[in-house]
Scaffold this motif. Structure first.
Motif, PDB file in Angstrom:
ATOM      1  N   GLN A   1       0.826  -1.206   0.000  1.00 59.14           N
ATOM      2  CA  GLN A   1       0.000   0.000   0.000  1.00 59.14           C
ATOM      3  C   GLN A   1       0.861   1.257   0.000  1.00 59.14           C
ATOM      4  OE1 GLN A   1      -3.582  -0.168   2.671  1.00 59.14           O
ATOM      5  NE2 GLN A   1      -2.833  -2.235   3.080  1.00 59.14           N
ATOM      6  N   LEU A   2       1.943   1.250   0.765  1.00 60.31           N
ATOM      7  CA  LEU A   2       2.848   2.394   0.760  1.00 60.31           C
ATOM      8  C   LEU A   2       3.420   2.610  -0.637  1.00 60.31           C
ATOM      9  CD1 LEU A   2       4.509   4.591   2.186  1.00 60.31           C
ATOM     10  CD2 LEU A   2       6.212   2.832   2.722  1.00 60.31           C
ATOM     11  N   SER A   3       3.831   1.526  -1.272  1.00 64.67           N
ATOM     12  CA  SER A   3       4.383   1.612  -2.621  1.00 64.67           C
ATOM     13  C   SER A   3       3.393   2.240  -3.586  1.00 64.67           C
ATOM     14  CB  SER A   3       4.773   0.206  -3.102  1.00 64.67           C
ATOM     15  OG  SER A   3       5.182   0.227  -4.446  1.00 64.67           O
ATOM     16  N   GLU A   4       2.135   1.817  -3.503  1.00 65.90           N
ATOM     17  CA  GLU A   4       1.113   2.353  -4.392  1.00 65.90           C
ATOM     18  C   GLU A   4       0.793   3.807  -4.093  1.00 65.90           C
ATOM     19  OE1 GLU A   4      -2.272  -0.173  -4.140  1.00 65.90           O
ATOM     20  OE2 GLU A   4      -1.377  -1.781  -5.357  1.00 65.90           O
ATOM     21  N   ARG A   5       0.707   4.146  -2.811  1.00 69.70           N
ATOM     22  CA  ARG A   5       0.300   5.499  -2.429  1.00 69.70           C
ATOM     23  C   ARG A   5       1.327   6.547  -2.810  1.00 69.70           C
ATOM     24  NH1 ARG A   5      -4.114   5.952   1.222  1.00 69.70           N
ATOM     25  NH2 ARG A   5      -5.366   4.064   0.955  1.00 69.70           N
TER      26      ARG A   5
ATOM     27  N   GLY B   1       4.006   5.957  -4.998  1.00 67.60           N
ATOM     28  CA  GLY B   1       4.587   5.737  -6.320  1.00 67.60           C
ATOM     29  C   GLY B   1       6.025   5.273  -6.294  1.00 67.60           C
ATOM     30  N   LEU B   2       6.311   4.249  -5.477  1.00 66.44           N
ATOM     31  CA  LEU B   2       7.678   3.741  -5.425  1.00 66.44           C
ATOM     32  C   LEU B   2       8.025   2.991  -6.702  1.00 66.44           C
ATOM     33  CD1 LEU B   2       8.035   2.335  -1.794  1.00 66.44           C
ATOM     34  CD2 LEU B   2       8.558   4.613  -2.671  1.00 66.44           C
ATOM     35  N   THR B   3       9.278   3.133  -7.107  1.00 67.07           N
ATOM     36  CA  THR B   3       9.811   2.408  -8.252  1.00 67.07           C
ATOM     37  C   THR B   3      11.142   1.808  -7.858  1.00 67.07           C
ATOM     38  OG1 THR B   3       8.815   3.999  -9.766  1.00 67.07           O
ATOM     39  CG2 THR B   3      10.511   2.561 -10.664  1.00 67.07           C
ATOM     40  N   THR B   4      11.306   0.510  -8.062  1.00 66.30           N
ATOM     41  CA  THR B   4      12.567  -0.123  -7.687  1.00 66.30           C
ATOM     42  C   THR B   4      13.686   0.364  -8.583  1.00 66.30           C
ATOM     43  OG1 THR B   4      12.277  -2.014  -9.157  1.00 66.30           O
ATOM     44  CG2 THR B   4      11.390  -2.219  -6.930  1.00 66.30           C
ATOM     45  N   SER B   5      14.911   0.211  -8.088  1.00 70.59           N
ATOM     46  CA  SER B   5      16.088   0.610  -8.862  1.00 70.59           C
ATOM     47  C   SER B   5      16.114  -0.098 -10.206  1.00 70.59           C
ATOM     48  CB  SER B   5      17.356   0.281  -8.077  1.00 70.59           C
ATOM     49  OG  SER B   5      17.336   0.878  -6.810  1.00 70.59           O
ATOM     50  N   ALA B   6      15.789  -1.390 -10.198  1.00 69.33           N
ATOM     51  CA  ALA B   6      15.819  -2.164 -11.437  1.00 69.33           C
ATOM     52  C   ALA B   6      14.805  -1.626 -12.441  1.00 69.33           C
ATOM     53  CB  ALA B   6      15.564  -3.632 -11.150  1.00 69.33           C
ATOM     54  N   ALA B   7      13.594  -1.342 -11.942  1.00 67.54           N
ATOM     55  CA  ALA B   7      12.546  -0.844 -12.825  1.00 67.54           C
ATOM     56  C   ALA B   7      12.884   0.524 -13.381  1.00 67.54           C
ATOM     57  CB  ALA B   7      11.213  -0.803 -12.079  1.00 67.54           C
ATOM     58  N   ALA B   8      13.626   1.309 -12.586  1.00 68.49           N
ATOM     59  CA  ALA B   8      13.992   2.655 -13.008  1.00 68.49           C
ATOM     60  C   ALA B   8      15.231   2.661 -13.895  1.00 68.49           C
ATOM     61  CB  ALA B   8      14.233   3.539 -11.786  1.00 68.49           C
ATOM     62  N   GLY B   9      15.858   1.494 -14.051  1.00 71.09           N
ATOM     63  CA  GLY B   9      17.058   1.423 -14.868  1.00 71.09           C
ATOM     64  C   GLY B   9      18.287   1.992 -14.191  1.00 71.09           C
ATOM     65  N   VAL B  10      18.263   2.017 -12.843  1.00 69.30           N
ATOM     66  CA  VAL B  10      19.403   2.547 -12.101  1.00 69.30           C
ATOM     67  C   VAL B  10      20.351   1.423 -11.776  1.00 69.30           C
ATOM     68  CG1 VAL B  10      20.108   3.731  -9.983  1.00 69.30           C
ATOM     69  CG2 VAL B  10      17.981   4.368 -11.128  1.00 69.30           C
ATOM     70  N   LYS B  11      21.619   1.643 -12.017  1.00 69.59           N
ATOM     71  CA  LYS B  11      22.622   0.614 -11.740  1.00 69.59           C
ATOM     72  C   LYS B  11      23.279   0.884 -10.403  1.00 69.59           C
ATOM     73  CE  LYS B  11      23.615  -0.100 -16.642  1.00 69.59           C
ATOM     74  NZ  LYS B  11      24.666  -0.122 -17.684  1.00 69.59           N
TER      75      LYS B  11
END
Length: 289
Positions: A273-277, A279-289
């Motif tokens: 729920q925190l992630s949804e509220r 708008g968390l994005t994981t490093s992998a999903a964001a393309g961050v190395k």
């Protein structure tokens, strides 16, 4: 709050009352977020330093802490110290995968003296924000464990955060503390230079529905007071929570058998729920190395 573009979402975890379980919620949300693949910075902004202890970081007089970070900013107001919080980042003592995803900015008891010295100084309420500027770019989310009041340290957390998350117990004092936090933010967010700040959710902790008062508060009073911002599941009082915190060294919930696993699943749902509220994005999903 700094306006430079960053990936991390900063969440202040607070209530104007002690004993509601803010620290246990902070630590176990961090664990759940780590299990989901997020990178997490936990900031122990309470002079009791319990978040660090529960993440198995042993007290050490040589360990740099958030108190040292704030002191540096106070003593060198004209220096470019943006991002200096990274100098105090510390590995946690939990095993993989947690130690691969969670980093701690620790505390110690002298933080109380630091808060007393700085309260009311011009610009002091924004020092945590300055200290984090650029330092938290590598993380997906920052969880700030606040002291049980609305004083200088909590105001530093609120000034630096994207949102607040309130943890309450189903007692009248805990509910009143949650309302005080909500009202404080509404009345003072502009003074904190954080006009968009709001309480993104309310988590009810330490519930024992065998008591009539808890049953009434959780079924009637709390839903009426906080409505759609009330998150579920509510967290029951469980021995596993105490056992995880009091073990030597402290351990994550999933290391404590069936009861620990059940509590960990509840925190996993709250982390979702925190992630949804926010708008968390994981490093992998964001393309961050």
């Amino acid at each position: 709050m700094t306006t430079t573009q960053r990936r991390s979402k900063r969440i202040a975890i607070a209530n104007n009352k002690g004993g509601t379980g803010k620290t246990s919620t902070t630590v176990n949300l961090a664990a759940a977020l780590a299990e989901a693949g997020f990178t997490v910075l936990v900031i122990d902004l309470d002079p009791q330093a319990n978040a660090g202890r529960r993440l198995a970081v042993k007290p050490d007089s040589h360990l740099a802490t958030v108190s040292d970070v704030l002191k540096a900013l106070a003593e060198r107001p004209n220096a470019d110290l943006a991002g200096c919080a990274s100098d105090a980042f510390t590995e946690i003592g939990w095993p993989a995968p947690y130690n691969e995803h969670i980093v701690l900015l620790p505390s110690r008891t002298d933080l109380e003296n630091r808060a007393t010295l700085e309260a009311g100084q011009l610009g002091a309420v924004h020092r945590l924000d300055v200290a984090l500027d650029g330092a938290d770019d590598e993380f997906d989310v920052v969880l700030i464990d606040c002291p049980p009041n609305l004083g200088h340290l909590t105001q530093n957390a609120l000034a630096a955060s994207d949102a607040a998350l309130c943890v309450m117990d189903p007692e009248l004092d805990g509910i009143e503390g949650a309302i005080a936090l909500r009202d404080f933010i509404k009345s003072n967010r502009n003074k904190l230079a954080n006009s968009q700040l709001e309480v993104v959710g309310y988590i009810v902790n330490r519930v024992d529905t065998r008591t009539g008062a808890h049953k009434f508060q959780t079924e009637e009073s709390i839903p009426e007071a906080f409505g759609e911002h009330l998150w579920t599941p509510m967290l029951p009082e469980r021995v596993a929570m105490k056992d995880a915190a009091d073990a030597d060294p402290p351990r994550p919930l999933r290391a404590l058998g069936r009861d620990g696993q059940a509590m960990a699943e509840r925190f996993a749902e709250l982390a979702r729920q925190l992630s949804e509220r926010v708008g968390l994005t994981t490093s992998a999903a964001a393309g961050v190395k």
